[in-house]
Structures are given as C-alpha cells and as structure tokens.
Design a protein around this motif. Sequence first.
Motif, PDB file in Angstrom:
ATOM      1  N   PHE A 112     -47.831 -23.093  -5.603  1.00  0.00           N
ATOM      2  CA  PHE A 112     -46.643 -22.257  -5.799  1.00  0.00           C
ATOM      3  C   PHE A 112     -46.290 -21.521  -4.502  1.00  0.00           C
ATOM      4  O   PHE A 112     -45.130 -21.511  -4.076  1.00  0.00           O
ATOM      5  CB  PHE A 112     -46.873 -21.232  -6.916  1.00  0.00           C
TER       6      PHE A 112
ATOM      7  N   VAL B 234     -44.896 -24.046  -1.753  1.00  0.00           N
ATOM      8  CA  VAL B 234     -43.520 -24.536  -1.948  1.00  0.00           C
ATOM      9  C   VAL B 234     -42.512 -23.416  -1.693  1.00  0.00           C
ATOM     10  O   VAL B 234     -41.488 -23.626  -1.041  1.00  0.00           O
ATOM     11  CB  VAL B 234     -43.346 -25.124  -3.366  1.00  0.00           C
ATOM     12  N   LEU B 235     -42.798 -22.217  -2.189  1.00  0.00           N
ATOM     13  CA  LEU B 235     -41.838 -21.137  -1.988  1.00  0.00           C
ATOM     14  C   LEU B 235     -41.758 -20.710  -0.530  1.00  0.00           C
ATOM     15  O   LEU B 235     -40.686 -20.391  -0.035  1.00  0.00           O
ATOM     16  CB  LEU B 235     -42.136 -19.955  -2.909  1.00  0.00           C
TER      17      LEU B 235
ATOM     18  N   ASN C 107     -39.480 -22.888   1.639  1.00  0.00           N
ATOM     19  CA  ASN C 107     -38.045 -22.721   1.465  1.00  0.00           C
ATOM     20  C   ASN C 107     -37.550 -21.312   1.739  1.00  0.00           C
ATOM     21  O   ASN C 107     -36.371 -21.041   1.600  1.00  0.00           O
ATOM     22  CB  ASN C 107     -37.655 -23.107   0.041  1.00  0.00           C
TER      23      ASN C 107
ATOM     24  N   PHE D  78     -36.937 -31.948   0.758  1.00  0.00           N
ATOM     25  CA  PHE D  78     -37.556 -30.726   0.231  1.00  0.00           C
ATOM     26  C   PHE D  78     -37.638 -30.735  -1.291  1.00  0.00           C
ATOM     27  O   PHE D  78     -38.668 -30.367  -1.863  1.00  0.00           O
ATOM     28  CB  PHE D  78     -36.766 -29.498   0.704  1.00  0.00           C
ATOM     29  N   VAL D  79     -36.551 -31.136  -1.938  1.00  0.00           N
ATOM     30  CA  VAL D  79     -36.564 -31.164  -3.406  1.00  0.00           C
ATOM     31  C   VAL D  79     -37.612 -32.159  -3.883  1.00  0.00           C
ATOM     32  O   VAL D  79     -38.364 -31.892  -4.821  1.00  0.00           O
ATOM     33  CB  VAL D  79     -35.185 -31.563  -3.975  1.00  0.00           C
TER      34      VAL D  79
ATOM     35  N   ALA E  16     -41.053 -30.613  -3.545  1.00  0.00           N
ATOM     36  CA  ALA E  16     -41.303 -29.629  -4.599  1.00  0.00           C
ATOM     37  C   ALA E  16     -41.566 -30.318  -5.926  1.00  0.00           C
ATOM     38  O   ALA E  16     -42.526 -29.988  -6.637  1.00  0.00           O
ATOM     39  CB  ALA E  16     -40.110 -28.680  -4.725  1.00  0.00           C
ATOM     40  N   ALA E  17     -40.758 -31.329  -6.249  1.00  0.00           N
ATOM     41  CA  ALA E  17     -40.913 -32.029  -7.528  1.00  0.00           C
ATOM     42  C   ALA E  17     -42.273 -32.713  -7.596  1.00  0.00           C
ATOM     43  O   ALA E  17     -42.949 -32.669  -8.634  1.00  0.00           O
ATOM     44  CB  ALA E  17     -39.787 -33.039  -7.718  1.00  0.00           C
TER      45      ALA E  17
ATOM     46  N   PHE F  65     -45.070 -29.902  -7.977  1.00  0.00           N
ATOM     47  CA  PHE F  65     -45.098 -29.337  -9.329  1.00  0.00           C
ATOM     48  C   PHE F  65     -45.469 -30.408 -10.356  1.00  0.00           C
ATOM     49  O   PHE F  65     -46.120 -30.113 -11.349  1.00  0.00           O
ATOM     50  CB  PHE F  65     -43.764 -28.683  -9.678  1.00  0.00           C
ATOM     51  N   GLY F  66     -45.053 -31.640 -10.089  1.00  0.00           N
ATOM     52  CA  GLY F  66     -45.441 -32.737 -10.959  1.00  0.00           C
ATOM     53  C   GLY F  66     -46.954 -32.919 -10.974  1.00  0.00           C
ATOM     54  O   GLY F  66     -47.557 -33.127 -12.031  1.00  0.00           O
TER      55      GLY F  66
ATOM     56  N   VAL G  28     -40.912 -28.821 -14.633  1.00  0.00           N
ATOM     57  CA  VAL G  28     -41.034 -29.327 -13.253  1.00  0.00           C
ATOM     58  C   VAL G  28     -39.668 -29.311 -12.579  1.00  0.00           C
ATOM     59  O   VAL G  28     -39.516 -28.863 -11.434  1.00  0.00           O
ATOM     60  CB  VAL G  28     -41.650 -30.749 -13.235  1.00  0.00           C
TER      61      VAL G  28
ATOM     62  N   SER H 278     -38.578 -26.987  -9.394  1.00  0.00           N
ATOM     63  CA  SER H 278     -38.074 -27.603  -8.161  1.00  0.00           C
ATOM     64  C   SER H 278     -36.771 -26.954  -7.736  1.00  0.00           C
ATOM     65  O   SER H 278     -36.564 -26.670  -6.558  1.00  0.00           O
ATOM     66  CB  SER H 278     -37.866 -29.100  -8.362  1.00  0.00           C
TER      67      SER H 278
ATOM     68  N   SER I 284     -34.267 -23.505  -1.268  1.00  0.00           N
ATOM     69  CA  SER I 284     -33.886 -22.395  -0.408  1.00  0.00           C
ATOM     70  C   SER I 284     -32.441 -21.989  -0.690  1.00  0.00           C
ATOM     71  O   SER I 284     -31.604 -22.817  -1.037  1.00  0.00           O
ATOM     72  CB  SER I 284     -34.040 -22.825   1.042  1.00  0.00           C
TER      73      SER I 284
END
Lengths: 266, 284
Positions: free
Chosen positions: A191, A194-195, A198, A237-238, A241-242, A245-246, B106, B110, B115
């Motif tokens: 967590f 990822v944060l 960004n 980036f997306v 993150a996916a 988190f996946g 999820v 995401s 950002s």
Amino acid sequence: MTAFFRKFYFFLTALFLALPLIVVAGVSINQKQTLAFPPEGFSTSWYGEIFLNPEWRNALVASVTLALLSAALAVAIALPLAWFLWRRVAPWANIFQLLGVAPFTLPPVITALGMLTFWATAGFYGQPWTAIVSHAIFFVTLPLVTLSLGFTSIDRSLVEAAATMGADERTVFRTVVLPLVLPYIVSGYAFAFVLSLNEYIVAYMTVGFTMETLPIKIFNALRYGYTPTMASVTVLFVATAAVIFGLVARFGDLPKLLGAMASDGK
Amino acid sequence: MRREPPKTLGDYAPLLFPAGMLTIFFVVPFGTMIAVSFFQRQQGGFYTPAFVFDNYARFLSAFFGGVLGFSLMLAITVAVCCVVLALPFTYLLTRMARSVQVLWLVALLSVLSLSEVIIGFAWSTLFSRTAGITNVLVALGIMSEARALTPSFAAVLTGMVYQAFPYTVLVLFPALIRLDPTLAEAARTLGASPLKAFFTVVVPALRNTITATLIMVFIFALGSYLLPQLLGRPQHWTLSVLITDQAIYQSNMPFAAAMAVFLVLVTLGLVALTVIAGRKGEAA
C-alpha cells in the motif's frame, strides 16, 4: 427489475471509473505525437520512450527508488510500534499511534508544508533523502493500520505456549509472531509503495526542484503541452497498481484488510 | 502471553525508533510550521523569528476569505456527491459474492492510487475538443460539433468526485459489510420494497457512519491541489493551491504557514461541529 437496475448501476460506475483509463490507453498507442482519440494508427513507441528518453527514465528510476525506500522506512517505523502496542499495556503509547495516523488524515498540503519548513530550517532542503523520510512519515499510516490488524489476529495462547516451552522474547518474536504478521507487513508495504509512487505534493514540496519523480515530470511536461508518453506512463502505473493489489488479494484476505483499514479511523 | 506493562528500561527499546522518527519528522515539522506562521517576512524570500500576527491578518482579506469559502464549498459538494453515489453502490457491493467484491476492490484501489496529475490529465483529455467525449456525442448525432468542456467548475467537480469516489467506497465498506443483513430482510418480510427498505432501515441505521464518511471525504477533497489547476479557471483554485504558490513561487513561507495553520483549525473546527451536532441529534 431490481437485478436489472443493479447491473445498470454497476455498469455506469464501472464506465465512470474506466472512461479516463480507456481514453488514456487509446492515446498511448497513437502513432503521431498528438492527442488523438480514437487513436490514429498504432504504435508502442511511446512505451519505449519511457525507458529510452533519459528524462523519462530518470523520473521513473527516481519514483521507484523513492517508493521502495520510503515504504521500507514506513514499515520499519510501524512494525516496532504496532508490536509494542500489542505486547505492552502502556496507554500513553497510543499517542504515537495517533501521530502515525495524523499525517495521512490531514490535507496533504499541511504535511507537505510542515516538511518544507522543517527541511528548509534544518538546511537540508532539496536533498533526495528528505523525500524518502517525508514519504515514509506521510504513508506510515498504511503499514501501521495493516500491522495493528495483523497483531490483533494473533492467537495469544500460541505465544503463551512458546513462552512456556522456554522460548525467550526474541525467539518468540522470530518463530511465532513474525511469520504470523508477515502477510500484513507485505500488504502494508505494498500500500505504501503504490501510494508513494503516485504522490505529488509532498515530493514536489521537498525535492521538486532537484529531483523529478514521475508525477512531477508529468505535471511539468503538461505545461508545455501534451505528449503521448504521459499516457503510456499512466497506463504503466495503473497496471502496476492493479498487479500489486491483485497479488495482495491473491495471497491475502483483501476484504478483511480493508475492513480493518477504516475501523481504525483511516 | 498477556499484555504486560513495561518494567525495565529495555522494554521500552522497541518504541525508541518509531517514537523518535514520528517526533522528529512529524511533531517538530508541524511545530516549526506553526512557529514560522508568526515570523516576520524579509524581502528576498527570507524570514526572521518574531511574533507577529501580520500573516493571519493578511489572510482575513476579502480575497483569501473568498478562496477559503470556495475551497470549503467545493469540498462539501464533493463529499455529498460521493456519499450519494457511493452509499447504494457499496451497499449492493457488500451483498455480492466475495470474488466479485475482491475484483471491485482491486479496481477501486488501483483508481485510488492514481496520481492527481494523472487524473487531471485524463479528464482534461476527456473534456478536450480534439480527443474528448463531445466527439462521441457528435458521432451519435446528439451534438452538432465537438467543443471543450474545460476549464469549468463542472470539470473540477467531476475530476474530484472521480478521485474521491474509490476512497468513499473504501471508507463505507467495513461498516456496510458488518451491517446486520436481517435488518433489511425484516423490512422486506413486512412488505417494504427494496428501495423503501434501503431508505427507511439501512440509511437510518448508518447515520453515524454516513456523517463520519462525509467528514473524511470532505478532508480528503480539501487536500485536492492539482485538479482545480488542471481543470478549472483561476477562480476555482483552492486554498491548497494558494498555500503552495505562496511557499514556492512567492517565497513567503510565513504567510503560507499561517494559511496552513488556519486550514487545520477550520478543518478541525468543522469536524468538531459535526460531531457535536451528531451527538445532539442522537440525544433528541
């Protein structure tokens, strides 16, 4: 009728959430150096650009380094604190838990400005490591919350059994406690990582002029017009993150993790 | 192993690093910021220690009052929009199969981790004349020609609701998933429609959760910094933008700090007011 309404409602929500990503993904494969949607032609050169263009590559390296190190520092701060609060009865120690949650709860500009005044006063303004410390403090909330949850889920009789068998504090921690909270350490780290990747304003206020992270690079580039490279970075980036988190969801109990996140005041 | 009070000095050792880090790098910076807000500004971007209220006095002008008012209004609007959209969504989500829930969580995480820069970039593209949604409307024959929808207040609001929506769902999620399902079932057995059961049983049972969520989304939205700049006109800029502008571009740290302290006070004040109002409502 109700089922239809529900499906429609979820479809609209999904569309709303996906719409910007669809457009950005379309722009990112555009052939010409313009923002055109639907895309004209097909080209993956903008993805190559992230790694080939030294400016974008440096920003990518800066962002990833910052995220890796600051998330590690955040976990290093959160782990002993969460352990202490679980192991000891010391009501006043809760104040540190509160301090750990506060930076993430206030509007980020407050934390950012506090950091800026502090680093400027201390004479370290612009040093890359100040961004690592600032991000670690800003995101310490996330591992702190997941770890607090992890500790409460430990069956205390297990620990007691180990102690009765003659294990000392250190051995109990290493052989019983640590393996049980490891998934929560990993998810807290994920967590925060990822944060941090960004995050814009804290990074900008601490090292914005000496080090460009990707969000800063994108914003600076926006002033001079759009380039499809921004879109390809966004998609990258997306996707990152996916995937992260996946993985957290695949190896941990995501609903449970999130159920605790908010009950702790976050 | 029961929890024990720390006995020896060594028992405190694990607390040393976290307590030290949080004190040095959060409490001290926060204190420094408060101190600087009373400092005297010197020409050329420097400031000297002093104890003056000039920075706060300057803030109480019509211009900055207007910006503060706009920031608060914007954050409240975003919070209300998000809760209205996210409450039924989250309620339905918690009643779905766990695998579906995980998939949505999820996706929401995401989007939440996107950002602000990227959200701003994506929506300004969507609202642009050349690559925006109006082109789709033209293709469908709804509009005669494509036009730019940004900069505008609606664009800022859309971007901010997009940014805060996943956050809202995640804040509501734990309370809703723990909500006793028999409540709504009982209402349904007694003949209420699903919609009526939701509004007469579920929503009132969640009054405190809804208030808490509104506050949290409000604070989240108050921190928005880039979206008003990327999607709005200068009159849509928030206090966060002005604080950064003063700190970085005008090199007026004391004034920026005073605004930040004021923002904290207003935030805490509003939160306190809401909590008090909530308690009174409960007593009645």
